[in-house]
Scaffold this motif. Sequence first.
Motif: not given
Lengths: 241, 547
Positions: B389, B541, B386, B383-384, B543-547
């Motif tokens: 990123q 490519r 980001w 989760e770190g 993406e963080q938090g993509t559902p």
Amino acid sequence: MIEVEGLVKRYGRVSAVDGVTFTVEPGELLALLGPNGAGKSTTIRAITGLLRPTAGTVRVAGHDVLAASVAAKASLGYVPDRPYLYGKLTPRELLRFIARLHGVQDAAGRISHWLELFSLTDFGNELIEVLSHGMRQKLAFTAALLHEPQVLVVDEPMVGLDPRAARQVRQLLREYAAKGRTVLLTTHSLEVAEEVAHRVIVLDRGRILAQGDLASLRERAGVADAGLEEVFIRLLEQQEA
Amino acid sequence: MLLLGLRGRAALNSALRSPARLVFAAAFLGLTGWGIFELASAGTRLVDDFPAIDTIADAVLQRSLEGLFLILMAGVAFTSITGSITTLYGSNDLPFLLAQPVAAWRVFGLKLTETYITTAFLPAFLTVPVLLGIGAARDASLAYLPIALAAVLALYAIPVAAGSLFALVLMRIAPAGRVKEVATALSVLLAAGLVLGLRLLRPEQLVALSAEEFEQLLGGFAALQLGWLPSTWAASGVWAALEGRIGPMTMLLMVAALLLLALTAWLAATAYQAGWVRSLDTARLRLDPTPRGAAWWERLLSGRTGALIAKDTRLLLRDPGQWSQLLVLAALAGVYLVGVGSIDVPLRQFQDVLGALNLVFIGFMLAGVGMRLAFPLVSLEGEGYWILQTAPVTSSQVVRAKFLHALPPLLLLGGGLGLAIALLVDMSPALAFVAPVAGICSAIATTALGVGLGAAHPRFSASNPNEIPLSAGGLAYMALAFGHAVLQMLLLVIPSQRSLLGRAGSYWSTPEGMLVLGVMLVTTVVISLAALAYGSSRLARFEQGTP
């Protein structure tokens, strides 16, 4: 400066953000408001480069976040709402790491300064995993500000902070913008937005519902002398009607 | 049951969110199960039809099954020590569940069930096709499978309960805040010791036995009785099930398992409420305000890539989930060298062929090690991620740093084993020269493939590092790493053949030798660069938090 132009983000058929355009000038502090699912987090993620827009452009300090991502990110500081940090590093080690990524000179002096400011000096050599949520949030602020970015993006800044730290953060955000830096924040606390923001954007279902300072929003909502909370609720009701 | 139902629903929802992964996992498990089934039924028929041992075939099969149960039981016990600390005491939902109007022992019963599922699922999965294979070979009745399955499920409950009880003791005696580290180190050392012990028995000596000696050995094996071990009870229960009846040993096993599980759940609840698990708490804070600078080794690593490597090295040394892999690596190398050292080959030419075969085997082994050490590296950012990123680093810098971080241990293993093989097998100078080179090439390619494909298929939300390679990316990695090892094998065929003919003297200075060496080096470099580039481009490519 942050420039968002025609930002669209779709997940399949669902549009999380649909044609959002706005600019945050240097020296300005803008609050992004909206109910849950309005598209605030998606907008923030597009600005910070955490996701790629379906359409539209985002520029940070004049750099396109996709085409010149390294330059854009060098100008950016970001504080997420849930500060997941490396639990097995100490705050000093984490900050040293961040400083090296950003090429910060005199990192040791700056680290000590920020730790002192957030009353974290005593915890500088402990593992991050033992820090409380509030301490981690303060550490995330420190990490975002260490390289003195031109643009600061803060997602829910007050979550987990004690009253003293919350006041400190409000003051810090105001002072940071006063130095000519650009500050964008999202918050559910309308009191915070009312207290610190120069301008507010209300998002709803991925679109901009209203934007401006408190006076212009009051006028738009048709409520004189009301606080931001009343204005916000009235705007949403008008939209739903 | 309500709590268990809720947990089952959550697991089902999670699985249905990624149907492709579900299909992949089902196909993988199905194929593996089918392979084990075929092996077990063929093995049973082989023993049954073996002419010299028809009178003791049953006993031989039963003892073999006991051995399998014993090994799998030990595996469950080792994993349940660390697993129970996480599920019994470290679960995020524990405070929520304990705040509900439910008896604490029920909550801990649920947690124990979770420990059972997470630690015993794989051994149980491996056992079911074995049972089916034996049943098919012996034309067992319909009642066989449910009875045998009950015996096996009860069997694995015993090490889960024992491991959890041991973890509970560790909670009390381990230094504060260090219980996971102590448990991991103990588990790895015990497992490595067990494997090393088994290897020191030198099972390859069996092939040197005469027919009479082998019969004698089987007779002794069949007569071996370890009645006090639950694995013996389970094997006896399975044999009773083959006759369609529930044997006394099955009953004993089930009663023992239920009693042990109930005792563990009760003890865990009591200990938790009494604050007995002090080792879970944080060690006392030292609150040292001294501004500590970078370590000397950290200062040697310059630039952003250096900063990333320094960060990863610190995390490796502090995270038991990561450093325990290095212990496994050391144990693996030890076991391998003991094995190779015990092989006695009189002729130089055959020594060269054996050495070349071992070099290929090192390639396969490195592929397995890379699966644990290199493939999960990007996903371990968790989760770190980001932080990277949103930092001014490119995905190429991240992938390159991960590669350079994972390379030294694999290089040491590949190059070191290559050199050790050359010395232990006493290869000719021509092949002794290429042995460490081949090991190094394997290490580089394996690391690059692991890091590259791991970056292309990241799983930042994986709760357990072992879950990370369970993906199409993991499968592609294994296929390509094995492919590289096979390519090396094909290249080594030529100098081995020359050696067999006694013409390998100054092989590497001939045009053919230089070509073979060149192809080996070039393919390694090309495969490595391509894997790293692919990983970088796919990671960019993400993406963080993509559902």
